[in-house]
Motif scaffolding. Structure first.
Motif, PDB file in Angstrom:
ATOM      1  N   PHE A 147      -7.060   1.058   2.301  1.00  0.00           N
ATOM      2  CA  PHE A 147      -6.970  -0.398   2.412  1.00  0.00           C
ATOM      3  C   PHE A 147      -7.853  -0.848   3.565  1.00  0.00           C
ATOM      4  O   PHE A 147      -7.795  -0.289   4.667  1.00  0.00           O
ATOM      5  CB  PHE A 147      -5.521  -0.827   2.647  1.00  0.00           C
ATOM      6  CG  PHE A 147      -5.337  -2.319   2.734  1.00  0.00           C
ATOM      7  CD1 PHE A 147      -5.632  -3.136   1.656  1.00  0.00           C
ATOM      8  CD2 PHE A 147      -4.865  -2.903   3.900  1.00  0.00           C
ATOM      9  CE1 PHE A 147      -5.468  -4.513   1.733  1.00  0.00           C
ATOM     10  CE2 PHE A 147      -4.692  -4.278   3.988  1.00  0.00           C
ATOM     11  CZ  PHE A 147      -4.998  -5.077   2.904  1.00  0.00           C
ATOM     12  N   MET A 153       0.799  -1.226   0.000  1.00  0.00           N
ATOM     13  CA  MET A 153       0.000   0.000   0.000  1.00  0.00           C
ATOM     14  C   MET A 153       0.834   1.281   0.000  1.00  0.00           C
ATOM     15  O   MET A 153       0.414   2.271  -0.623  1.00  0.00           O
ATOM     16  CB  MET A 153      -0.982  -0.016   1.169  1.00  0.00           C
ATOM     17  CG  MET A 153      -2.158  -0.962   0.973  1.00  0.00           C
ATOM     18  SD  MET A 153      -3.081  -0.669  -0.567  1.00  0.00           S
ATOM     19  CE  MET A 153      -3.627   1.023  -0.343  1.00  0.00           C
ATOM     20  N   THR A 169      -5.260   2.844   6.214  1.00  0.00           N
ATOM     21  CA  THR A 169      -5.643   1.475   6.564  1.00  0.00           C
ATOM     22  C   THR A 169      -6.831   1.489   7.523  1.00  0.00           C
ATOM     23  O   THR A 169      -6.852   2.257   8.492  1.00  0.00           O
ATOM     24  CB  THR A 169      -4.472   0.717   7.208  1.00  0.00           C
ATOM     25  OG1 THR A 169      -3.416   0.599   6.253  1.00  0.00           O
ATOM     26  CG2 THR A 169      -4.901  -0.672   7.663  1.00  0.00           C
TER      27      THR A 169
END
Length: 411
Positions: free
Chosen positions: A268, A256, A288
């Motif tokens: 993500f 990522m 994230t």
């Protein structure tokens, strides 16, 4: 034929993780053939919420809370020279129930789901034994050992060696041994010691998917995820399972960052039960999001733009890949994660191996929405045409009945 005894290491309800999805569909198919008696384990209190569903399917059942922790199982296993995997599922209550069930009911077939449960087949049982190993667990622990160090590596090498011997014992005992893919079946055959006469009874029986259930047209995307930055990239699964944890951390720390350097607002999303502390501490950091357990994975898949499955250790067929494909998502995945799925690379999904290649594949799809849509449509079409449970379990009646045709040749 008489009744079937089905022994599973986890209750086959609800079908919300890979092994339970397979066991759920298998036990339903078996119940359509003959009365089924189910002996199984509960991992937590939530599993007992599904006991009524189990009782509605089974002619009789026992659901035992598995209380032996990993450390206790390891101590016992070291003391008696057995695999930890078997010791962890050794329970006197279930053994007593199996003996009583065999005494009271006309059991013609014992269907063992996962290698841990073969220990419950009595030596004197005269009926048919079908062992659904799903994956070659000895190879999985061998892969773990190669990535570990010190005492942990020694324990995993020990587990691999002992499980390899147990797998050979199961093949020698069973009338039919089933694996989830042709590759796993071939691996098991190659691992067997010379002289195993029943090698021809090893068959591949793949997983399927209910494409009508996993239909993006009938699902409302999850709003909490949909409002976040795009492209939204998703990884799903049981998040205390070591290969999933490793894959998620690989995505967060190595893939990522490269994606976000090119796509500033990319996010993500890790979706699945029991995320480890190491994963939870990544939540809300650098795009994230760790969501934990959800009641229905479909809205989360519907809210995503791309599925990423960067598994280093992958055995058998990955349900997370099939589900994402059925939901019309373009899937970027490692070679291991694509094993057993005979879809076409570049049309139905994108296979890449290195971190840079995986990041590049995601970026290429993000930059070309038309290609991403076409790949998602092709993925769903492949699932509808090739991956139904009816097709996957087509030979199951043959395996459980005394039909010698299924013992001739290798499938």
């Amino acid at each position: 034929m008489g009744d079937i005894l089905f022994l599973s290491h986890r209750i086959p309800f609800p079908p919300d993780r890979g092994d339970k999805i397979r066991s759920h569909n298998v036990v339903k198919a078996l119940a359509a053939i003959a009365p089924v008696h189910v002996g199984t384990f509960a991992d937590d209190a939530q599993d007992f919420d599904c006991e009524d569903e189990l009782a509605g399917l089974a002619a009789s059942h026992i659901l035992v809370r598995r209380s032996k922790c990993l450390s206790q199982a390891a101590v016992e296993a070291l003391a008696i020279g057995k695999p930890v995997s078997l010791t962890g599922f050794d329970d006197r209550r279930l053994r007593s129930w199996v003996a009583e069930t065999l005494r009271r009911h006309p059991i013609d077939v014992i269907y063992v789901f996962s290698g841990q449960m073969a220990q419950y087949v009595p030596a004197g049982f005269k009926g048919r034994v079908v062992a659904d190993l799903v994956d070659v667990d000895s190879a999985k622990f061998g892969a773990y050992a190669a990535k570990s160090h010190g005492f942990r590596s020694w324990m995993e090498r020990r587990e691999s060696r002992l499980l390899r011997a147990e797998e050979a014992r199961i093949v020698a005992r069973a009338d039919v041994t089933l694996l989830i893919s042709s590759a796993e079946a071939a691996l098991l055959r190659s691992n067997l010691p010379k002289g195993i006469a029943r090698i021809g009874t090893i068959h591949a029986m793949g997983n399927g998917l209910d494409s009508a259930f996993y239909d993006p047209a009938s699902v409302i995307p999850e709003s909490r995820m949909k409002v976040l930055g795009g492209p939204r990239i998703i990884f799903t699964g049981q998040m205390d399972y070591a290969p999933n944890v490793e894959a998620a951390l690989r995505a967060v720390t190595r893939i990522m960052p490269a994606v976000r350097s090119a796509c500033r607002y990319a996010s993500f999303h890790v979706v699945g039960r029991n995320p480890t502390p190491e994963l939870r501490e990544r939540d809300c950091v650098d795009g994230t999001n760790v969501w934990g357990r959800v009641d229905d994975i479909r809205p989360w898949l519907a809210a995503a733009d791309i599925a990423l499955v960067p598994l280093d250790i992958a055995r058998g067929v990955q349900n997370k890949v099939l589900e994402a494909m059925a939901m019309g998502l373009p899937v970027v995945l490692s070679p291991g994660a694509a094993t057993g799925i005979d879809a076409q690379d570049g049309r139905d999904f994108l296979i890449a191996e290195s971190d840079a290649a995986l990041a590049g594949a995601i970026f290429s799809l993000a930059q070309n929405p038309a290609r991403a849509r076409a790949m998602g449509q092709a993925a769903r079409r492949w699932i509808v045409e090739n991956a139904s449970w009816k097709t996957a379990l087509g030979r199951l009646p043959e395996y459980v009945r005394r039909d010698e045709r299924c013992l001739s040749g290798v499938a």
